[in-house]
Design an enzyme around this catalytic site. Sequence first.
Site, PDB file in Angstrom:
ATOM      1  N   CYS A 255     -22.710-116.600 -66.202  1.00  0.00           N
ATOM      2  CA  CYS A 255     -23.583-117.668 -66.077  1.00  0.00           C
ATOM      3  C   CYS A 255     -24.423-117.582 -65.223  1.00  0.00           C
ATOM      4  O   CYS A 255     -26.633-118.077 -65.353  1.00  0.00           O
ATOM      5  CB  CYS A 255     -23.269-118.939 -67.261  1.00  0.00           C
ATOM      6  SG  CYS A 255     -22.067-119.070 -66.746  1.00  0.00           S
TER       7      CYS A 255
ATOM      8  N   GLU B  62     -23.370-125.713 -72.073  1.00  0.00           N
ATOM      9  CA  GLU B  62     -23.130-125.068 -70.466  1.00  0.00           C
ATOM     10  C   GLU B  62     -23.430-123.824 -71.286  1.00  0.00           C
ATOM     11  O   GLU B  62     -22.997-123.082 -71.872  1.00  0.00           O
ATOM     12  CB  GLU B  62     -21.460-124.720 -70.550  1.00  0.00           C
ATOM     13  CG  GLU B  62     -20.621-125.930 -69.642  1.00  0.00           C
ATOM     14  CD  GLU B  62     -21.148-126.822 -68.578  1.00  0.00           C
ATOM     15  OE1 GLU B  62     -21.585-125.364 -67.995  1.00  0.00           O
ATOM     16  OE2 GLU B  62     -20.043-127.361 -68.186  1.00  0.00           O
TER      17      GLU B  62
HETATM   18  P1  NAP Z   1     -24.071-116.794 -78.345  1.00  0.00           P
HETATM   19  O1  NAP Z   1     -23.954-115.157 -78.775  1.00  0.00           O
HETATM   20  O2  NAP Z   1     -24.538-117.859 -77.215  1.00  0.00           O
HETATM   21  O3  NAP Z   1     -22.567-117.138 -78.689  1.00  0.00           O
HETATM   22  C1  NAP Z   1     -21.931-118.478 -78.562  1.00  0.00           C
HETATM   23  C2  NAP Z   1     -20.551-118.707 -79.461  1.00  0.00           C
HETATM   24  O4  NAP Z   1     -21.490-119.022 -80.191  1.00  0.00           O
HETATM   25  C3  NAP Z   1     -19.580-117.738 -79.990  1.00  0.00           C
HETATM   26  O5  NAP Z   1     -19.029-118.094 -80.392  1.00  0.00           O
HETATM   27  C4  NAP Z   1     -20.444-117.476 -81.239  1.00  0.00           C
HETATM   28  O6  NAP Z   1     -20.260-117.174 -82.653  1.00  0.00           O
HETATM   29  C5  NAP Z   1     -21.005-118.802 -81.138  1.00  0.00           C
HETATM   30  N1  NAP Z   1     -22.844-118.749 -82.596  1.00  0.00           N
HETATM   31  C6  NAP Z   1     -23.569-117.662 -82.655  1.00  0.00           C
HETATM   32  N2  NAP Z   1     -24.208-118.381 -83.632  1.00  0.00           N
HETATM   33  C7  NAP Z   1     -24.030-120.187 -84.526  1.00  0.00           C
HETATM   34  C8  NAP Z   1     -24.012-120.409 -85.113  1.00  0.00           C
HETATM   35  N3  NAP Z   1     -24.772-120.689 -85.430  1.00  0.00           N
HETATM   36  N4  NAP Z   1     -23.221-121.359 -85.237  1.00  0.00           N
HETATM   37  C9  NAP Z   1     -22.238-121.960 -84.152  1.00  0.00           C
HETATM   38  N5  NAP Z   1     -21.444-120.562 -83.181  1.00  0.00           N
HETATM   39  C10 NAP Z   1     -22.746-119.751 -83.084  1.00  0.00           C
HETATM   40  O7  NAP Z   1     -23.556-116.319 -76.227  1.00  0.00           O
HETATM   41  P2  NAP Z   1     -22.961-115.092 -75.667  1.00  0.00           P
HETATM   42  O8  NAP Z   1     -23.998-113.840 -76.481  1.00  0.00           O
HETATM   43  O9  NAP Z   1     -20.915-115.533 -76.858  1.00  0.00           O
HETATM   44  O10 NAP Z   1     -21.975-115.132 -74.262  1.00  0.00           O
HETATM   45  C11 NAP Z   1     -23.549-115.258 -73.367  1.00  0.00           C
HETATM   46  C12 NAP Z   1     -24.529-116.902 -73.198  1.00  0.00           C
HETATM   47  O11 NAP Z   1     -24.024-117.630 -72.764  1.00  0.00           O
HETATM   48  C13 NAP Z   1     -25.653-116.318 -71.800  1.00  0.00           C
HETATM   49  O12 NAP Z   1     -26.083-117.206 -72.024  1.00  0.00           O
HETATM   50  C14 NAP Z   1     -24.406-117.261 -70.722  1.00  0.00           C
HETATM   51  O13 NAP Z   1     -25.424-117.462 -69.357  1.00  0.00           O
HETATM   52  C15 NAP Z   1     -23.639-118.767 -71.027  1.00  0.00           C
HETATM   53  N6  NAP Z   1     -22.921-118.388 -70.515  1.00  0.00           N
HETATM   54  C16 NAP Z   1     -22.848-119.883 -70.109  1.00  0.00           C
HETATM   55  C17 NAP Z   1     -21.835-120.443 -69.190  1.00  0.00           C
HETATM   56  C18 NAP Z   1     -21.751-122.027 -68.733  1.00  0.00           C
HETATM   57  O14 NAP Z   1     -20.766-122.495 -68.195  1.00  0.00           O
HETATM   58  N7  NAP Z   1     -22.880-121.674 -68.583  1.00  0.00           N
HETATM   59  C19 NAP Z   1     -20.849-119.572 -69.244  1.00  0.00           C
HETATM   60  C20 NAP Z   1     -20.429-118.172 -69.666  1.00  0.00           C
HETATM   61  C21 NAP Z   1     -21.051-118.152 -70.635  1.00  0.00           C
HETATM   62  P3  NAP Z   1     -20.242-115.121 -82.015  1.00  0.00           P
HETATM   63  O15 NAP Z   1     -19.443-114.296 -81.338  1.00  0.00           O
HETATM   64  O16 NAP Z   1     -19.165-115.353 -83.910  1.00  0.00           O
HETATM   65  O17 NAP Z   1     -21.404-114.711 -83.061  1.00  0.00           O
END
Ligand code: NAP
Length: 475
Positions: free
Chosen positions: A282, A248
């Site tokens: 998102c 997602e």
């Molecule tokens: P993110 O930076 O991708 O982080 C999401 C999760 O992934 C966090 O728990 C993060 O941990 C973890 N993570 C990061 N790097 C990783 C790696 N190398 N290996 C394993 N896990 C890793 O996203 P965000 O900034 O929290 O959230 C915003 C994004 O989420 C936006 O792009 C938004 O559009 C998307 N989103 C999508 C939906 C949907 O349903 N389609 C809903 C909500 C949000 P850390 O926090 O420890 O870095």
Amino acid sequence: MKRTWDLCLAGKWVRNCDTFEVRSPFDGSVVAEVSRASRAQTDEAAGLAVKAFETTRTLSGFDRSRILEAASAAIARRAEELSRVMSLEAGKTLRDSRVEVARASNTFKVAAEEARRIGGEYLPLDWIQHSEGRFGITRRFPLGPVLAITPFNFPLNLVAHKVAPALAAGNPVVVKPASSTPLCALALAEILLEAGLPPEAVSVIPCPGSMAEPMVADERFKLFSFTGSVEVGWRLKSLAGKKRVTLELGGNAAAVVDRDIELEPVVEKCVRGAFANAGQICISIQRIFVHRDVYEPFVQLLVTRTRKLVLGDPLEEATDVGPMIDLASAEKTESWVREALAGGARALTGAARRGTMYEPTVLVDARPDMKVSCSEVFAPVVVVAPFSDMDEAFERVNDSAFGLQAGVFTRSLEHALRAFERLEVGGVVLNDAPTYRVDHMPYGGVKDSGFGREGLKYAIEEMTELKLLAVNSRG
Ligand code: NAP
């Protein structure tokens, strides 16, 4: 509110010497200190989940449903406390936090209902010669341990969207919450344990993203469910091996405004859809395409309404828009908007940063190839552009690497049906913002926005294995 949080390892609360601080995105104050999972503990979580599966796979529908129902009720009972925790860790306005908590309670309620409805099919198999007396029965079996990695922007309900269907299906679940917002996930573990979940069935292990990578590759997990950014999500999928994956991811959602529609209510919906949670949703509206005949009045109304939004402390009841999650995100927004302005776009309101706060911004004359148009801005910034006919509008919506949801405001049945047919998205929302979501509807994206669907029933399908029993009744 608790100031020190232990991590939850298969239902046991574990305090580590190694901790990290959760800070308020609004004023930087320390909200809580959280135990950081070690690499050994992330590994242990997988092993304990495998053991837990022996218990969870045998839970009756009645038991799974009862536990989920109790969790739903407990979330509702603790709503005010959870809302404050959420506003403190995520900077979400208290009003929006309350909505998210109510949604999370509903997510568990629906999961409790779906837990009883995981049925199968009777299939006649006597369609060919020499197969007389044969029939089949299908049944969905739980898959096994689920790994959930969640983002910061809906720190409770997006955890619920993975945990609730996993448990409804009979799977144990290990959650790695976003490091900036782990508290709601930890509170949810407390709630589940009090609700009577077999303790070993849930782990919540805060740790840096990079430390979670080996878990993604770990074959003991049978499904990896990720919500987060496009870059991280697709990279992790490549590490996931043979397990199932649900992604997602992000988007640059669009709304289309036809010429036959009353503008004021549409503007109201667009303002909420573009600026709620400081645009960090998102399916936040990033692009609005407006029919040329109503473009000028629409833009005027949008700007007037946007200027009335109150930017400030998320804990104040009057606040409409709070801070962004951190300074880096606000600075990135500032630089993208500056780049657009330097390239000829015009800001009709906003375009200013105060620390982690970014003013709700309306841009016009932005080119489609500018970052504010074509990349995910994930900030309170919206780009408005005119179009001449609906097919052109649909093409412009589709001119995107992403495809989560699109909103179409029209009175024309023909335009509505064409939108449903043509738009390359996971969901078309008619006469509302693309931001519209009710938690039992199938939800997910196409193109770079990911694949697989959430929305309890659909997530349960992904989290179960369909098995066939072929019966020879004359054997
Ligand atoms: P993110 O930076 O991708 O982080 C999401 C999760 O992934 C966090 O728990 C993060 O941990 C973890 N993570 C990061 N790097 C990783 C790696 N190398 N290996 C394993 N896990 C890793 O996203 P965000 O900034 O929290 O959230 C915003 C994004 O989420 C936006 O792009 C938004 O559009 C998307 N989103 C999508 C939906 C949907 O349903 N389609 C809903 C909500 C949000 P850390 O926090 O420890 O870095």
